[in-house]
Design an enzyme around this catalytic site. Sequence first.
Site, PDB file in Angstrom:
ATOM      1  N   SER A 147      33.939  49.668 -32.788  1.00 27.35           N
ATOM      2  CA  SER A 147      33.228  50.408 -31.797  1.00 27.35           C
ATOM      3  C   SER A 147      31.715  50.254 -31.772  1.00 27.35           C
ATOM      4  O   SER A 147      31.279  49.830 -33.010  1.00 27.35           O
ATOM      5  CB  SER A 147      33.598  51.919 -31.903  1.00 27.35           C
ATOM      6  N   TYR A 162      34.666  58.515 -38.205  1.00 29.92           N
ATOM      7  CA  TYR A 162      34.967  57.468 -37.371  1.00 29.92           C
ATOM      8  C   TYR A 162      33.859  56.469 -37.471  1.00 29.92           C
ATOM      9  O   TYR A 162      34.153  55.184 -37.304  1.00 29.92           O
ATOM     10  CB  TYR A 162      34.794  58.311 -35.958  1.00 29.92           C
ATOM     11  N   LYS A 166      34.461  52.564 -38.202  1.00 28.61           N
ATOM     12  CA  LYS A 166      34.335  51.324 -37.541  1.00 28.61           C
ATOM     13  C   LYS A 166      33.206  50.183 -38.114  1.00 28.61           C
ATOM     14  O   LYS A 166      33.464  49.266 -37.974  1.00 28.61           O
ATOM     15  CB  LYS A 166      33.815  51.661 -36.131  1.00 28.61           C
TER      16      LYS A 166
HETATM   17  P1  NDP Z   1      44.193  56.420 -27.410  1.00 24.41           P
HETATM   18  O1  NDP Z   1      44.293  57.824 -28.072  1.00 24.41           O
HETATM   19  O2  NDP Z   1      44.423  56.527 -25.983  1.00 24.41           O
HETATM   20  O3  NDP Z   1      45.315  55.556 -27.976  1.00 24.41           O
HETATM   21  C1  NDP Z   1      45.491  55.331 -29.374  1.00 24.41           C
HETATM   22  C2  NDP Z   1      46.675  54.342 -29.653  1.00 24.41           C
HETATM   23  O4  NDP Z   1      46.781  54.174 -30.846  1.00 24.41           O
HETATM   24  C3  NDP Z   1      47.737  55.036 -29.270  1.00 24.41           C
HETATM   25  O5  NDP Z   1      48.874  54.215 -28.435  1.00 24.41           O
HETATM   26  C4  NDP Z   1      48.603  55.525 -30.423  1.00 24.41           C
HETATM   27  O6  NDP Z   1      49.862  55.436 -30.309  1.00 24.41           O
HETATM   28  C5  NDP Z   1      47.983  54.576 -31.469  1.00 24.41           C
HETATM   29  N1  NDP Z   1      47.972  54.972 -32.980  1.00 24.41           N
HETATM   30  C6  NDP Z   1      47.270  55.982 -33.271  1.00 24.41           C
HETATM   31  N2  NDP Z   1      47.510  56.128 -34.785  1.00 24.41           N
HETATM   32  C7  NDP Z   1      48.388  55.364 -35.193  1.00 24.41           C
HETATM   33  C8  NDP Z   1      48.915  55.030 -36.148  1.00 24.41           C
HETATM   34  N3  NDP Z   1      48.779  55.590 -37.436  1.00 24.41           N
HETATM   35  N4  NDP Z   1      50.023  53.821 -36.209  1.00 24.41           N
HETATM   36  C9  NDP Z   1      50.193  53.277 -35.140  1.00 24.41           C
HETATM   37  N5  NDP Z   1      49.615  53.409 -33.866  1.00 24.41           N
HETATM   38  C10 NDP Z   1      48.876  54.427 -33.967  1.00 24.41           C
HETATM   39  O7  NDP Z   1      42.845  55.686 -27.758  1.00 24.41           O
HETATM   40  P2  NDP Z   1      41.992  54.474 -26.943  1.00 24.41           P
HETATM   41  O8  NDP Z   1      42.785  53.662 -26.056  1.00 24.41           O
HETATM   42  O9  NDP Z   1      40.657  55.318 -26.408  1.00 24.41           O
HETATM   43  O10 NDP Z   1      41.296  53.838 -28.383  1.00 24.41           O
HETATM   44  C11 NDP Z   1      41.954  52.539 -28.955  1.00 24.41           C
HETATM   45  C12 NDP Z   1      41.184  52.091 -29.731  1.00 24.41           C
HETATM   46  O11 NDP Z   1      39.951  51.714 -29.274  1.00 24.41           O
HETATM   47  C13 NDP Z   1      40.920  53.093 -31.277  1.00 24.41           C
HETATM   48  O12 NDP Z   1      40.802  52.007 -32.317  1.00 24.41           O
HETATM   49  C14 NDP Z   1      39.418  53.366 -30.599  1.00 24.41           C
HETATM   50  O13 NDP Z   1      38.876  53.821 -31.998  1.00 24.41           O
HETATM   51  C15 NDP Z   1      38.633  52.427 -30.197  1.00 24.41           C
HETATM   52  N6  NDP Z   1      37.696  52.695 -29.105  1.00 24.41           N
HETATM   53  C16 NDP Z   1      37.866  53.392 -28.198  1.00 24.41           C
HETATM   54  C17 NDP Z   1      36.776  53.866 -27.329  1.00 24.41           C
HETATM   55  C18 NDP Z   1      36.831  54.902 -26.288  1.00 24.41           C
HETATM   56  O14 NDP Z   1      35.737  55.269 -25.647  1.00 24.41           O
HETATM   57  N7  NDP Z   1      37.971  55.428 -25.939  1.00 24.41           N
HETATM   58  C19 NDP Z   1      35.292  52.952 -27.631  1.00 24.41           C
HETATM   59  C20 NDP Z   1      35.351  52.294 -28.676  1.00 24.41           C
HETATM   60  C21 NDP Z   1      36.438  52.192 -29.486  1.00 24.41           C
HETATM   61  P3  NDP Z   1      50.990  56.595 -30.959  1.00 24.41           P
HETATM   62  O15 NDP Z   1      50.314  57.981 -31.137  1.00 24.41           O
HETATM   63  O16 NDP Z   1      52.194  56.536 -30.339  1.00 24.41           O
HETATM   64  O17 NDP Z   1      51.237  56.135 -32.231  1.00 24.41           O
END
Ligand code: NDP
Length: 255
Positions: A147, A162, A166
């Site tokens: 990120s 966080y 990252k």
């Molecule tokens: P969401 O919350 O929409 O999605 C997160 C996903 O991660 C879900 O599918 C969740 O599925 C899965 N997840 C979370 N914890 C676990 C775990 N312990 N084991 C397996 N799966 C897990 O987040 P985003 O799509 O926004 O973010 C995705 C990535 O992008 C993250 O790493 C985030 O830090 C990064 N990011 C996001 C930004 C943003 O502005 N949105 C900016 C920069 C980086 P489930 O709960 O079913 O396990």
Amino acid sequence: MSYLDELFSLKGKVALVTGGGRGIGQVVALGLAKAGAEIAIVSRTGADETVKLIEKAGGKAYSLLADVTDEKAVDSALKEVVSRSGALHIVFNNAGVCIHKDTLEASIAEWREVIDINLTGEYIVARAAGKIMIEKGIKGSIINMASMSGSIVNVPQWQASYNASKAGVIHMTRSLAVEWAPYGIRVNSISPGYIATPMSVDTPQELKDAWMPLIPLHRMGKPEELVGPIIYLAADSSGYTSGSDLIVDGAYTSM
Ligand code: NDP
């Protein structure tokens, strides 16, 4: 084969996407499938909707349940990928969480949760995938989700765990890129700025209003705008790119 296919086609490749049930992971899983890859999705609660979207688009996908912090569950999910799909060429190590809290309010348990999922979880997945690639002689591509928060401190929300997680992902990426270069395995990270997903939809409007003047492009990014950069990192076109952090942030970190 067209020139663009030569550069970016993922036909015949098997790609693992963690956290592909929603948000960025869902959109990127669909994009990788449209570029030709067979997709295995790992998440805690399942990714049936993503699998249906990919099948509707004419691609192949399946969903596996595993928590990325659970080494045994990740190992068995990846073994299942190899037994079902015969290989593992691409990993989009995307699963992650964010907790916005002042440092003095956040508990140590919350710090541990964020570091555990975002940093140790990505390490566990990369390590399990690297083991398979090395054993099978696969010159794979691992793309770790970092990120812009790994390079700068976002304001006005406080999220030390966080940001630290990252920053750790970015340097873990460089470390694995150097360590696994002799095997032809490439490891890169991607650092998005603010992207509109379920993770950010719950963010209060006043916070989003505070972000806008800080983003030179004056808007949040769309998950679709990460698909091209990730296909590039996954495909042979990025054959000489390893240990890099690709920033996709509407110029936020340039200010
Ligand atoms: P969401 O919350 O929409 O999605 C997160 C996903 O991660 C879900 O599918 C969740 O599925 C899965 N997840 C979370 N914890 C676990 C775990 N312990 N084991 C397996 N799966 C897990 O987040 P985003 O799509 O926004 O973010 C995705 C990535 O992008 C993250 O790493 C985030 O830090 C990064 N990011 C996001 C930004 C943003 O502005 N949105 C900016 C920069 C980086 P489930 O709960 O079913 O396990």
